[in-house]
Design an enzyme around this catalytic site. Sequence first.
Site, PDB file in Angstrom:
ATOM      1  N   PRO A 632       0.826  -1.218   0.000  1.00  0.00           N
ATOM      2  CA  PRO A 632       0.000   0.000   0.000  1.00  0.00           C
ATOM      3  C   PRO A 632       0.857   1.263   0.000  1.00  0.00           C
ATOM      4  CG  PRO A 632      -0.711  -1.547   1.717  1.00  0.00           C
ATOM      5  CD  PRO A 632       0.602  -2.036   1.212  1.00  0.00           C
ATOM      6  N   GLU A 633       0.430   2.242  -0.767  1.00  0.00           N
ATOM      7  CA  GLU A 633       1.161   3.507  -0.826  1.00  0.00           C
ATOM      8  C   GLU A 633       0.799   4.384   0.360  1.00  0.00           C
ATOM      9  OE1 GLU A 633       0.835   5.529  -4.592  1.00  0.00           O
ATOM     10  OE2 GLU A 633       0.619   3.641  -5.678  1.00  0.00           O
ATOM     11  N   GLY A 634       1.763   5.174   0.790  1.00  0.00           N
ATOM     12  CA  GLY A 634       1.503   6.182   1.806  1.00  0.00           C
ATOM     13  C   GLY A 634       1.311   5.650   3.205  1.00  0.00           C
ATOM     14  N   LYS A 635       1.677   4.396   3.449  1.00  0.00           N
ATOM     15  CA  LYS A 635       1.490   3.817   4.784  1.00  0.00           C
ATOM     16  C   LYS A 635       2.827   3.608   5.498  1.00  0.00           C
ATOM     17  CE  LYS A 635      -2.855   1.582   3.529  1.00  0.00           C
ATOM     18  NZ  LYS A 635      -3.664   2.698   4.031  1.00  0.00           N
ATOM     19  N   VAL A 637       5.468   1.805   4.576  1.00  0.00           N
ATOM     20  CA  VAL A 637       6.026   0.449   4.518  1.00  0.00           C
ATOM     21  C   VAL A 637       6.834   0.256   3.228  1.00  0.00           C
ATOM     22  CG1 VAL A 637       4.367  -0.660   6.061  1.00  0.00           C
ATOM     23  CG2 VAL A 637       3.817  -0.415   3.631  1.00  0.00           C
ATOM     24  N   SER A 638       7.393   1.351   2.728  1.00  0.00           N
ATOM     25  CA  SER A 638       8.346   1.317   1.610  1.00  0.00           C
ATOM     26  C   SER A 638       7.749   0.803   0.313  1.00  0.00           C
ATOM     27  CB  SER A 638       9.580   0.479   1.985  1.00  0.00           C
ATOM     28  OG  SER A 638      10.232   1.028   3.087  1.00  0.00           O
ATOM     29  N   SER A 639       6.608   1.342  -0.061  1.00  0.00           N
ATOM     30  CA  SER A 639       6.027   0.977  -1.350  1.00  0.00           C
ATOM     31  C   SER A 639       6.950   1.403  -2.487  1.00  0.00           C
ATOM     32  CB  SER A 639       4.652   1.632  -1.516  1.00  0.00           C
ATOM     33  OG  SER A 639       4.739   3.042  -1.408  1.00  0.00           O
ATOM     34  N   SER A 640       7.590   2.559  -2.353  1.00  0.00           N
ATOM     35  CA  SER A 640       8.471   3.040  -3.425  1.00  0.00           C
ATOM     36  C   SER A 640       9.721   2.168  -3.536  1.00  0.00           C
ATOM     37  CB  SER A 640       8.859   4.498  -3.180  1.00  0.00           C
ATOM     38  OG  SER A 640       9.539   4.650  -1.953  1.00  0.00           O
ATOM     39  N   ASP A 684      15.371   1.185   3.453  1.00  0.00           N
ATOM     40  CA  ASP A 684      14.188   0.642   2.796  1.00  0.00           C
ATOM     41  C   ASP A 684      14.581  -0.287   1.653  1.00  0.00           C
ATOM     42  OD1 ASP A 684      13.009   2.388   4.520  1.00  0.00           O
ATOM     43  OD2 ASP A 684      12.130   3.683   2.991  1.00  0.00           O
TER      44      ASP A 684
END
Length: 996
Positions: A632-635, A637-640, A684
């Site tokens: 999930p983005e913006g949470k 947890v290093s989506s990027s 990350d």
Amino acid sequence: MRIEQESDGVSASTKHLVFAYYVTGHGFGHATRVTEVVRHLIDAGHDVHVVTGAPDFVFTSEIESPRLFIRKVLLDCGAVQADALTVDRLASLEKYSETAVKPRAKILALETEWLNSIKADLVVSDVVPVACRAAADAGIRSVCVTNFSWDFIYAEYVMAAGLHHRSIVWQIAEDYSHCEFLIRLPGYCPMPAFRDVIDVPLVVRRLHKSAKEVRKELEIPDDVKLVILNFGGQPSGWKLKEDFLPSGWLCLVCGASENEDLPPNFRRLARDAYTPDIIAACDCMLGKIGYGTVSEALAYKCPFVFVRRDYFNEEPFLRNMLEYYQCGVEMIRRDLITGHWRPYLERAISLKPCYEAGINGGEVAAHILQETAFGKNYASDKLSGARRLRDAIVLGYQLQRAPGRDITIPEWYATAEEQLGHSSPSSPVNNGDFAFHSGVEDFDILHGDFQGLPDTVAFLQSLSELVAKHTKRERKAAANLFNWEEEIFITRAPGRLDVMGGIADYSGSLVLQMPIKEACHVALQRVHPSKHRLWKHAEARQNDKGGDPTAVLQIVSYGSELGNRGPTFDMDLSDFMDGDKPISYKKARKYFAQDPSQKWAAYVAGAILVLMTELGVQFEDSISMLVSSAVPEGKGVSSSASVEVASMAAIAAAHGLNISSRDLALLCQKVENHIVGAPCGVMDQMASACGEANKLLAMICQPAEIVGLVEIPSHIRVWGIDSGIRHSVGGADYGSVRIGTFMGMKMIKSRASEELTEMCAANGLNYDEVEQGDIELLKQEASLDYLCNLPPHRFEALYAKTIPESIAGETFLEEYTNHNDPVTIIDEKHNYGVRAPTLHPIYENFRVKTFKALLTSTSSTDQLSALGELLYQCHYSYSACGLGSDGTDRLVHLVQELQHSAASKSEGGTLCGAKITGGGSGGTVCVIGRNCLKSSEHIFEIQQRYKKATGYLPFIFEGSSPGAGKFGYLKIRRRATPKKVDSFKDVNEVLVENES
């Protein structure tokens, strides 16, 4: 409630009514649709006072009546646009504050007095917030007519650019809550401030002339193809050229300056030209999406070639409606600017728009307004103000309510996902057993093993399903992405949960990171340019260049619509070259930033430029990539990082590059720091690349030295709980704290140098009389590379008193020249916190070392309570830096409540600690506790209590999975199954390549 399109019209009334109709100051679109409603009210014999900042001709060109009164007052400002396609988010908030917040008391007093003076029977707003409150103060009912509301639009601006303006969104929501009900137009956004809703058909201005009459009046032959350019102004730095249009086309330009010289195949329209007639006479329209352009394109079946606007949340809802009725073609912004129009125009005139629903929304809305003014009650349920306001806060943003009241986060975002109809098809993780689906059996696995990971099986299945016909644009584009006779490489990289270390990574701290279960998958195919299956616009671009085919990169990103980003990206790989050398990272950042809807591609395509620059890799073949992330983005947890690592790993595997997991992570950090422009540390990417399932990756970030993998003891369990508040390492707070940290280190180094000089001078440079140990320590501290190498006791003994709470950027630069951080820039006008950001990494490094040692100690209650205490200390240290948030504080407090509850004590302890993670300012909270059933029950209890308090149901992260290095890569080829191959070919004969 829905009012069907059939209507008896607005019958002439024997009772004369007075309406006050407020129009937002954002663009002409609102004014033009208001005109259609007002026309019907006036035809019914009523007076309408229009309060607007729009030019008079917008209303008077359509309505000639003494019953129309125009009062030129601007009570809001909408979105401030830097140019026709770019919204300035911070400027929008600041202008709204100047327009409607600071003079609020005066506005309310004046409007209340004016409403009473005209003896208004009903106040109508499209969609000026303060009008609803003024009506309430005047004791007059009010109704809103709109497809979006400004709390929805501004909430994203607040989170991204103007946290100090957060009270604006709350005030707007409160103003809307005074509205009796909402007349909702098609293509609507979620508008939770309105509890009672009536849906009506499209509000569209009527036609005055036929297409034939328009062409005759403009002296345009029937055989000339017409496109209307309808941007309400032009993008900055843009000049129209003759070769933008194919032969036989003429472009009618709205809003062109009188001083602008137009090419011979472009014609300036008069400022007061009646655009509905012209749109209906054109073969297609080229412009930006807004309610007015979309409604008129649909009503008059004019194909619409559109370019995305930056940061306008209304757009995806209108875009979906436009495309659903086969009336839309998306153009990439750089193709608009460079004049690569031909493939889009040709595609547009091949469309068969099919909107057949009602277009009499103006008449229907006017009838409802008249009946309301007569006293009819359309509201189905009169809820209390507090109840109505409960859903009025949008996008998970925290807004402070009155003392003693709760803060709220809505759960409407799930509704938004449903309305968009675009949940990510990627990698659904199945916690239970799974069967080998036919999708897996469709491929020969030539290398690697999917290691029994259910999300990888699901991703392979999604690949196998690309042979079917799809309506979603991202699936259409993906179906035409690969040549199934060639090999495809698949990589997987998980997100990570920051257990300990966090923002201390860029200060060289030890960090402990756990790869989570959710991951990003990338499928990549490398193919010779002559065999590359290009999308039509990319193919046209190649043909225009002439010569042999050259290497092209095409990317499809699943789940793009939820973030309002373009689902596809393509570029010629030669764009990465400046002569015989790769372009600079600075130029690359500018290249990707030119179209924010495609800026996401920097995380993926940036890997290619980094490999060119750092390793000298040459890319001669074309590349097709499909990115599908379940992180999930913006949470927080290093989506990027998971996207970067999976992309880099796929590119490396397909090109035979043997890059270690550590080096791959360092290369990915360069992508994020230098091309994306986010000042993150390396932990990350290291966790995503080098982590292992159910282990903590222990790493000293100097820059990235792995010191081992730490087993999580079987009696301990780790969870992540999402606060619902979007986190971004690119945000101002994260960058400011990082700058403050580097400022502190520069001050410490400067002070150490002074101490060393003074010590030696006092002893006449006689080093024998000085403790050699002191000199060596001061020398080390005067040349610190990483702040975390300074022990806490040395900081307290020598430097603590010299570090100020804060310092102005200008003052710091005058005294110290620079802060020696290559990825951040000091703003001279900004005041930076220094003491807390300096303290945090020094003590965090010590806390992480202690945490790691405790994990390997004997199991005991003291062990768990000590681990938990370290998490709590870290959490409050984040808050001291300014990186906390109401939501994450609430979650930590709930953990503490249950930790000290009787139920926990009866079990010998359940949960024992929690902390904010990653870059802070929202995101996810890490929780540690005893691995037992009661702990899990307490986690779910926290989830429910948080939902009850805020309206938002948190996502819970639990479980782990291998990093990209451990997963390796899969090399697959579709099996030769004639039936399915034929089906695929048949589908591709009728599928139209994605226009974007």
